[in-house]
Design a protein around this motif. Structure first.
Motif, PDB file in Angstrom:
ATOM      1  N   PHE B 387       7.815  -3.444  10.480  1.00 26.90           N
ATOM      2  CA  PHE B 387       8.521  -2.370   9.783  1.00 26.90           C
ATOM      3  C   PHE B 387       7.781  -1.047   9.989  1.00 26.90           C
ATOM      4  CE2 PHE B 387       9.503  -6.074   6.973  1.00 26.90           C
ATOM      5  CZ  PHE B 387      10.880  -6.024   7.041  1.00 26.90           C
ATOM      6  N   PHE B 388       6.450  -1.174  10.006  1.00 31.12           N
ATOM      7  CA  PHE B 388       5.613   0.036  10.082  1.00 31.12           C
ATOM      8  C   PHE B 388       4.616  -0.134  11.223  1.00 31.12           C
ATOM      9  CE2 PHE B 388       1.655   2.270   8.630  1.00 31.12           C
ATOM     10  CZ  PHE B 388       2.141   3.557   8.787  1.00 31.12           C
ATOM     11  N   ASP B 389       4.591   0.819  12.133  1.00 22.95           N
ATOM     12  CA  ASP B 389       3.756   0.694  13.325  1.00 22.95           C
ATOM     13  C   ASP B 389       3.236   2.078  13.724  1.00 22.95           C
ATOM     14  OD1 ASP B 389       2.511  -0.525  15.435  1.00 22.95           O
ATOM     15  OD2 ASP B 389       4.302  -0.649  16.692  1.00 22.95           O
ATOM     16  N   PRO B 390       2.208   2.572  13.043  1.00 24.97           N
ATOM     17  CA  PRO B 390       1.748   3.936  13.316  1.00 24.97           C
ATOM     18  C   PRO B 390       1.040   4.029  14.665  1.00 24.97           C
ATOM     19  CG  PRO B 390       0.221   2.854  11.815  1.00 24.97           C
ATOM     20  CD  PRO B 390       1.354   1.885  12.052  1.00 24.97           C
ATOM     21  N   GLU B 391       1.131   5.200  15.265  1.00 14.77           N
ATOM     22  CA  GLU B 391       0.485   5.411  16.568  1.00 14.77           C
ATOM     23  C   GLU B 391      -1.010   5.157  16.511  1.00 14.77           C
ATOM     24  OE1 GLU B 391       1.231   9.202  18.504  1.00 14.77           O
ATOM     25  OE2 GLU B 391       3.387   8.881  18.204  1.00 14.77           O
ATOM     26  N   ARG B 392      -1.607   5.530  15.362  1.00 19.39           N
ATOM     27  CA  ARG B 392      -3.071   5.435  15.269  1.00 19.39           C
ATOM     28  C   ARG B 392      -3.579   4.009  15.409  1.00 19.39           C
ATOM     29  NH1 ARG B 392      -1.500   6.902   9.682  1.00 19.39           N
ATOM     30  NH2 ARG B 392      -1.574   5.004   8.450  1.00 19.39           N
ATOM     31  N   LYS B 393      -2.704   3.018  15.187  1.00 20.64           N
ATOM     32  CA  LYS B 393      -3.132   1.628  15.283  1.00 20.64           C
ATOM     33  C   LYS B 393      -3.767   1.359  16.646  1.00 20.64           C
ATOM     34  CE  LYS B 393      -0.224  -1.904  16.103  1.00 20.64           C
ATOM     35  NZ  LYS B 393       0.896  -2.821  15.859  1.00 20.64           N
TER      36      LYS B 393
END
Lengths: 526, 395
Positions: B387-393
């Protein structure tokens, strides 16, 4: 000049941005024009001092309507609200009164001061929940005009009548009292511990030129109870990156739907031909055409600055002239080298992650108001203090902090007027009062930004520095906001609309005015 | 008596509401505050420090170490480079998932396996005839997970290693204030984050160093409740909650293949012999009967169910872990196994097993919601995980 845009929104405050996002979402070619170099109006984050970011004006969030968050998919565009969990009121005897995130802890704390109030608080909370539920539908409603016989007004009134009847007598009476009483009188009916009443009544005076004993202040109290975060009423939060990041999220949503935003673009006036808005003229001389112009500015600027009041009905112009602004609050933003040490709760405890309320007694607040009544700023003002860097460390360099101090009262109409000297004297009064409770504060200050209502007006444009674009007083709410007969976002000039907090339902980072205005515009064009 | 983690002397002092829980036989904090709101917020806004020591940890060394792991897990271990980490499930001979975890290649012939369940017997069974040493480090190795956008800034203050060069699912050996540690860029939150592996004897010193350096960056000890919300947003599956190990399942129906729990991507299409290869190849060709998907519960329909009772929607501060039926047109087509209100996405989310062919992204389904003692159904839409996949990961 041809119509280059379907709609131009004058003023990139959060309501203007919300209106633009809804218009763009409906396929209207929309342009937002903001005078300042930064979008957001009073919801802006600025690096006032190198490395220290401040929510310069508006500093907490709760009222932002959930339907706007969903409709505009704001989380996808950067909305991120962090919990603000507690309120601590330092008392003059060295003790404190706290309200924590956990209800049992809050109850036990209140019991220390008044076991009776601890019980009453639970029932009061239930009533406030019901009041917020009762008022909630009104927030999403275009105000019907009770003096009108048009079918839509009658349908709205009927709906409203049914809604109020469904409340039952107990809640209806409570609502009526809230609408008319002073917050102090109202709270007297419930509580005995004076600092508790003072702290609760503080939300009844915010942004208005009223004291806790002035009738009508109970409504403002309720206005601040209507906030909900994730379905929980009366939940307040910080926005990651400050309140400017909320404006940015809304602007990103608007742009994702195709809206354009321009900063450094001051609108000089709205162009009107044959009773119809045709565009705007910028201070630079540039003219931009549009079939609809929406003003996010307050009623005074909307009706007497952007257009020629001579083109408007006398009753409207007169109503706007009588509409009360009377800015009463200021803001002091401090860059700190370390954490304040409160005498009542020494050290870096959890209380620093919440609000600190300087409201030790009702008399303290009323005396603060007395100063303002006679044209002076409060020598010992009410203050609502938060340290955003405690929750969002990126607001300040590591280990350093930003402190936001909302201060009341600072009357716009100060005896002799505001001058740089008076501004700094006001800042000194704030810091000195604060030092009574946190003696190390003065030694921590790396930078101090003092904002009087005069500064708020100069920087944001808000008339008389009123943070709500006009007081939230009963005589200028709902179908009376800003002026009777012109409470439905429309103006007498065809294609010229209003969408700021000076329209129903008004102030706070709520966005409801912007949304309702956009929906009205779309409805009228359909 | 439950075991305590090597960090217990520090964590125990912080669990204000005595909200403890079991995790793999350990006594671990559900949350440190009475409610996890602030701890969750730290994961997404600053940095949260989580004790993940109850993970089982094995050190596998020797000439055949790679062969052993390649035979056991579904990913292709011949491709795992030194300093790299793979997340992978492993299966029984019928291609049903036994467990999931990470394999780190610490050296040419040295690996570390983490698992949710004890795996010693299974490792030895698979090692038959191989030249390999298997060492159970579970109690000797403490593990902390530092998760959140400021985690890198904190670690960079403590270690000489160049953490900005450490890519997603890579690891390095370094010291944190003279404490030898392994740092892997891994976690269970779907955010920027690291897991730090330390000898149990130095665990408390590591905790103190992290708190000390992390305080200016808002480091916040966080418990399992906060982690649970983050992992639902990240769409990460949990054994014994979202699926049963093939070694625990009492009946066949409780077993799942990797394809059925959204781990099909971790089954190497072509690699040497491994447990379950034939069954998985057949399933790949046939297409799975189930899938594990995200469900986003539609707010308006959710709110309507509550409004009918004069209530605002009831939202919990903690994630739920129970089986909830999922319907399509009145017929049950699946079940959700965990879910939460996402404080970040402002939506109620669920992780659900859904039968073919109803698991395509965008499929409108219904999920059971109990409102005021009544079992109701709210509209829900199938979403691709996470659902949530931030670039910073990964940045």
């Amino acid at each position: 000049m041809s119509a280059r845009y379907d709609a131009i929104v004058v003023g990139g405050g959060h309501n203007g941005l919300v209106a633009a996002a809804y218009l763009a979402r409906a396929g209207r070619k929309t342009l937002v024009l903001e005078r300042r170099p930064v979008l957001g109006g009073a919801a802006v984050t600025e690096e006032v001092f190198p490395g220290f970011k401040f929510s310069v004006f508006s500093y907490v969030v709760s009222l932002l309507r959930p339907e706007i968050i969903r409709d505009l998919e704001l989380p996808r565009h950067g909305l991120q609200i962090l919990p603000l969990e507690s309120t601590v009121t330092p008392l003059d005897n060295g003790d404190y009164l706290a309200s924590w995130a956990d209800p049992d802890e809050t109850r036990r704390e209140l019991c220390r001061h008044s076991p009776r109030d601890a019980d009453a608080a639970v029932v009061f909370g239930r009533l406030m929940h019901h009041m917020a539920m009762a008022v909630k539908p009104i927030l999403g409603m275009v105000p019907p005009d009770p003096a009108s016989l048009s079918p839509s007004d009658l349908a709205g009134l009927l709906k409203l009548g049914r809604h109020f009847r469904s409340l039952g007598p107990e809640r209806f009476h409570a609502l009526h009292k809230l609408m008319t009483m002073s917050s102090a009188d109202y709270l007297d009916e419930w509580f005995e511990f004076d600092p508790l009443k003072a702290t609760k009544s503080a939300s009844g005076i915010i942004g208005t030129f009223l004291g806790p004993r002035s009738p009508g202040s109970a409504y403002v109290l309720l206005h601040h109870y209507m906030g909900e975060i994730d379905g929980a009423f009366r939940a307040w939060g910080f926005h990651k990156g400050g309140t400017g990041a909320i404006s940015e999220a809304i602007a990103r949503a608007a742009r994702a739907h195709g809206a354009e935003t321009r900063t450094g673009a001051a609108v000089e006036r709205v162009l009107v031909r044959n009773g119809r808005a045709t565009g705007v003229a910028l201070a630079s001389g540039e003219e931009i055409g549009a079939s609809i112009v929406v003003s996010g500015l307050d009623p005074r600027l909307t009706f007497t600055r952007l257009v020629d009041p001579k083109d408007l009905p006398e009753a409207l112009v007169d109503g706007v002239r009588r509409y009360k602004f009377r800015g009463s609050s200021g803001k002091v933003n401090l860059a700190l080298a370390g954490l304040p040490d409160f005498t009542c709760l020494p050290g870096a405890g959890p209380h620093l992650r919440g609000a600190v309320s300087i409201s030790p007694s009702l008399e303290y607040l009323e005396r603060a108001y007395d100063d303002a009544k006679y044209g002076e700023f409060s020598r010992h003002p009410y203050m609502d203090i938060v340290l955003p860097s405690m929750i969002d460390p990126e607001m300040a360099p590591p280990g350093k902090h930003v402190m936001s101090v909302f201060v009341q009262y600072a009357p716009y109409h100060l005896n002799g007027g505001w001058t740089p000297t008076r501004r700094e004297a006001f800042g000194d009064a704030v810091v000195k009062t604060l030092a009574r409770y946190a003696p190390n504060i003065e030694s921590l200050i790396l930078h101090r930004q003092v904002l009087t209502p005069d500064d708020i007006e100069r920087i944001t444009g808000l008339s008389e520095g009123n943070i709500f674009q006009g007081e939230l007083a009963l005589q200028q709410l709902f179908f009376l906001r800003p002026v009777p007969e012109w409470a439905k976002y429309r103006t007498p000039i065809h294609g010229y609309w209003q969408c700021g907090a000076g329209t129903h339902p008004g102030g706070g980072i709520m966005g409801a005015s912007g949304r309702l205005a956009a929906l009205q515009i779309l409805r009228s064009a359909a | 008596m439950l075991k305590t983690s090597p960090f217990h002397p520090r964590t125990a002092a912080l669990v204000r509401a005595q909200t403890w829980r079991r995790w793999a036989g350990y006594q671990m904090a559900s949350s440190y505050d009475p409610l996890p709101d602030r701890e969750y917020a730290a994961i997404r806004s600053a940095a949260a420090l989580l004790d993940v020591s109850p993970l089982y940890k094995y050190r596998i060394t020797g000439r055949d170490a790679m062969r052993l792991l390649d035979r056991m897990v579904t990913r292709d271990m011949t491709k795992l480079k030194v300093g790299q980490v793979y997340y992978t499930p492993w299966c029984d001979g019928a291609g049903k998932v036994i467990d999931d975890g990470t394999v780190s290649r610490l050296g040419e012939t040295t690996y570390r396996l983490t698992s949710a369940d004890s795996s010693l017997r299974w490792l030895h069974m698979n090692a038959a005839g191989m030249e390999v040493a298997i060492e159970d480090l579970s109690e000797r190795l403490g593990a902390l997970s530092l998760q959140g956008p400021l985690s890198r800034a904190i670690l960079s203050r403590l270690s000489a290693a160049d953490l900005s060069a450490l890519k997603y699912f890579r690891l390095l050996e370094t010291t944190v204030r003279d404490i030898p540690v392994g740092i892997s860029r891994t976690g269970y939150t779907g955010d920027l984050g690291y897991e730090i592996w330390v000898d149990a004897s130095r665990a408390v010193a590591l905790w103190d160093a992290l708190i000390d350096a992390g305080t200016p960056f808002g480091i916040t000890p966080a418990g399992v409740w906060a982690l649970d919300i983050a992992r639902v947003e990240a769409g990460l599956i949990m054994m014994d909650v979202d699926y049963f190990s093939a070694h625990h399942a009492l009946i066949e129906q409780r077993k799942s293949s990797p394809f059925e729990i959204n781990l099909g991507w971790a089954v190497a299409p072509s690699k040497g012999p491994f447990n379950g290869r034939r069954a998985l190849a057949a399933e790949r060709a046939r297409g799975p009967r189930w899938s594990f998907v995200g469900l986003e519960i539609e707010w308006d329909s959710f709110e309507r169910l509550y409004r009918a009772h004069g209530l605002p929607p009831q939202i919990s501060n903690v994630a739920w872990r129970s089986s909830v039926p999922v319907y399509l047109g009145g017929r049950q087509v699946g079940y959700a196994t965990s879910g939460c209100w996402s404080p970040l996405l402002k939506k109620p989310l669920a992780l659900a097993h859904v039968q073919a062919p109803h698991f395509g992204a965008g499929t409108p389904l219904e999920i059971e919601v109990t409102v005021e003692h009544h079992r109701e159904r709210a509209h829900a839409v199938v979403r691709k995980l996470p659902f949530f996949d931030p670039e910073r990961k990964k940045a």
